[in-house]
Design an enzyme around this catalytic site. Structure first.
Site, PDB file in Angstrom:
ATOM      1  N   TRP A  21       0.948  -0.922  -0.013  1.00 48.47           N
ATOM      2  CA  TRP A  21       0.121   0.304   0.208  1.00 48.47           C
ATOM      3  C   TRP A  21       0.417   1.131   0.071  1.00 48.47           C
ATOM      4  O   TRP A  21       1.366   1.558   0.865  1.00 48.47           O
ATOM      5  CB  TRP A  21      -0.774   0.164   1.671  1.00 48.47           C
ATOM      6  N   GLN A  27       5.398   4.711  -4.019  1.00 47.26           N
ATOM      7  CA  GLN A  27       6.566   6.094  -3.550  1.00 47.26           C
ATOM      8  C   GLN A  27       7.548   4.965  -3.905  1.00 47.26           C
ATOM      9  O   GLN A  27       8.636   6.261  -4.061  1.00 47.26           O
ATOM     10  CB  GLN A  27       6.358   5.853  -1.945  1.00 47.26           C
ATOM     11  N   ASP A  49       0.830  -8.816   0.593  1.00 45.98           N
ATOM     12  CA  ASP A  49      -0.203  -8.437  -0.069  1.00 45.98           C
ATOM     13  C   ASP A  49      -0.173  -7.581  -0.801  1.00 45.98           C
ATOM     14  O   ASP A  49       0.060  -6.191  -0.273  1.00 45.98           O
ATOM     15  CB  ASP A  49      -0.716  -7.767   1.546  1.00 45.98           C
ATOM     16  N   TYR A  54      -4.218  -0.285  -5.498  1.00 45.98           N
ATOM     17  CA  TYR A  54      -3.132   0.458  -4.638  1.00 45.98           C
ATOM     18  C   TYR A  54      -2.434   0.740  -6.324  1.00 45.98           C
ATOM     19  O   TYR A  54      -1.941   0.021  -7.188  1.00 45.98           O
ATOM     20  CB  TYR A  54      -1.872  -0.760  -4.102  1.00 45.98           C
ATOM     21  N   TRP A 207      -3.245  -4.147   9.824  1.00 39.59           N
ATOM     22  CA  TRP A 207      -2.118  -3.403   9.311  1.00 39.59           C
ATOM     23  C   TRP A 207      -2.126  -2.457   9.612  1.00 39.59           C
ATOM     24  O   TRP A 207      -2.556  -2.172  10.416  1.00 39.59           O
ATOM     25  CB  TRP A 207      -3.078  -3.031   7.337  1.00 39.59           C
ATOM     26  N   SER A 208      -1.606  -1.650   9.498  1.00 35.61           N
ATOM     27  CA  SER A 208      -1.118  -0.103   9.396  1.00 35.61           C
ATOM     28  C   SER A 208      -0.071  -0.635  11.300  1.00 35.61           C
ATOM     29  O   SER A 208      -0.327   0.030  12.223  1.00 35.61           O
ATOM     30  CB  SER A 208      -1.876   1.002  10.224  1.00 35.61           C
ATOM     31  N   LEU A 210       2.432   0.168  12.958  1.00 34.64           N
ATOM     32  CA  LEU A 210       3.774   1.732  12.759  1.00 34.64           C
ATOM     33  C   LEU A 210       2.252   2.784  12.928  1.00 34.64           C
ATOM     34  O   LEU A 210       3.196   4.125  13.688  1.00 34.64           O
ATOM     35  CB  LEU A 210       4.775   1.955  12.252  1.00 34.64           C
ATOM     36  N   ALA A 211       1.084   2.450  12.868  1.00 37.31           N
ATOM     37  CA  ALA A 211       0.129   3.232  12.954  1.00 37.31           C
ATOM     38  C   ALA A 211       0.261   4.536  11.771  1.00 37.31           C
ATOM     39  O   ALA A 211       0.387   5.879  12.418  1.00 37.31           O
ATOM     40  CB  ALA A 211       0.211   4.799  14.036  1.00 37.31           C
ATOM     41  N   GLY A 290       4.882  -2.060   6.431  1.00 34.40           N
ATOM     42  CA  GLY A 290       5.575  -2.050   4.518  1.00 34.40           C
ATOM     43  C   GLY A 290       6.769  -1.334   4.505  1.00 34.40           C
ATOM     44  O   GLY A 290       7.663  -1.178   6.070  1.00 34.40           O
TER      45      GLY A 290
END
Length: 335
Positions: A21, A27, A49, A54, A207-208, A210-211, A290
């Protein structure tokens, strides 16, 4: 690497996985994506994933190219994609039978694969009958284009409804859910879904962790120019930036600073501490990470060993800083 069963299935996934993502197709370029995926695979990660939305499908393309390039044995990989936002046309989004079938075919073409292991409903679709959704995912499975289906950011009530429909029709219900889960976002995984783990053997691929980078500590002072939150054209990143500048954001940053002291005592980075904390939840099948460079993959994988160092005492000290553990006990009797 540690491998865990995905819910009550016989499928084993690496407890840490790699997701694309924002990063792959957006990026960073395909070469970096390939390097990150190879590093992850070499370190034991078998679960990758992605999603049709995306980077407008480019993430699937880049991941598919990497899989082909390195010639990995298909049985050594667990590949997932998600269906909901497939384009601008009236039937290119949502969970109609048409879009689930056509969206899956399009994803497989981009990935250059005959099938994905996991296929997710990327969001709930209140405009499509649940029976149509359940039948469509079962159709894709029956065609051999996916082995399991699941949900992402569905409520416990919606997942329960899907299982009820599947049971009534003698079909396959959703095996896994892909929710956000981290030190600052806990209620759904730790509270709302509790009956689903018990009643349906549901697995989670969270997911996320690490916020969105907040738990790494890199936003304690400012927003680095090479970070995700610096991507000005992405509305999601803008919303996250605005959140950092709010009062709640400042409170969270203060907690991240305190968590740095615990990480130092444990002998790890804030990122590794946050990942290890997620791994300690027995209802988490895999934590999706990620990475925009191979070195980040290497650092993330060290969290598997760090998780074993998080004693009850360390976990309690973390809870004292977070002060957000969901309340699980209820007393409905009047005093």
């Amino acid at each position: 690497m540690e491998y865990r069963y995905l819910g009550n299935s016989g499928l084993m996934v690496s407890c840490l996985s790699l997701g694309g993502w924002v990063t792959y197709g957006g990026q960073v370029g395909p070469e970096v994506a390939q390097q990150c995926m190879k590093t992850a695979f070499d370190l034991g990660i078998n679960f990758f994933d992605t999603a049709e939305v995306y980077s407008g499908g480019q993430c699937e393309i880049d991941m598919g190219v990497a899989i082909r390039k390195f010639g990995w044995k298909r049985s050594d990989l667990v590949i997932s994609t998600k269906i909901f936002w497939g384009g601008k046309g009236p039937n290119d989004r949502g969970l109609s039978r048409k879009h689930i079938v056509e969206g899956t075919d399009a994803s497989l073409k981009r990935l250059q694969l005959d099938y994905v292991d996991l296929l997710y409903a990327h969001r709930p679709d209140p405009d499509t009958p649940m029976e149509e959704i359940v039948r469509a995912f079962n159709h894709v499975i029956n065609q051999g284009k996916a082995f399991y289906w699941g949900t992402s950011e569905w409520s416990a009530q919606q997942i329960t409804e899907a299982h009820a429909v599947a049971s009534r029709l003698n079909l396959i219900g959703p095996l896994m859910e892909q929710p956000q889960y981290n030190m600052f976002h806990r209620d759904r995984v730790e509270k709302e879904y509790l009956p689903l783990y018990k009643n349906f053997g549901m697995g989670t691929t969270t997911w996320s962790p690490l916020a969105s980078g907040l738990l790494t500590g890199k936003y304690n002072d400012t927003i680095p120019s090479d970070s995700r939150l610096a991507i000005t054209e992405n509305p999601v990143m803008k919303r996250l930036r605005d959140g950092l500048e709010s009062e709640d954001g400042r409170v969270k940053i203060a907690k991240v600073i305190k968590l740095g002291d615990i990480a130092e005592k444990v002998g790890c980075t804030r990122s590794q501490l946050a990942l290890a904390w997620c791994l300690r939840n027995k209802n988490v099948s895999s934590v999706i990470t990620g990475a925009s460079k191979p070195s980040q993959v290497e650092e993330n994988v060290k969290a598997v060993q760090i998780a074993k160092q998080l004693t009850d005492e360390v976990l309690e000290s973390i809870e004292q800083i977070l002060s957000n553990k969901p309340a699980l006990d209820y007393n409905f009797r009047s005093s």
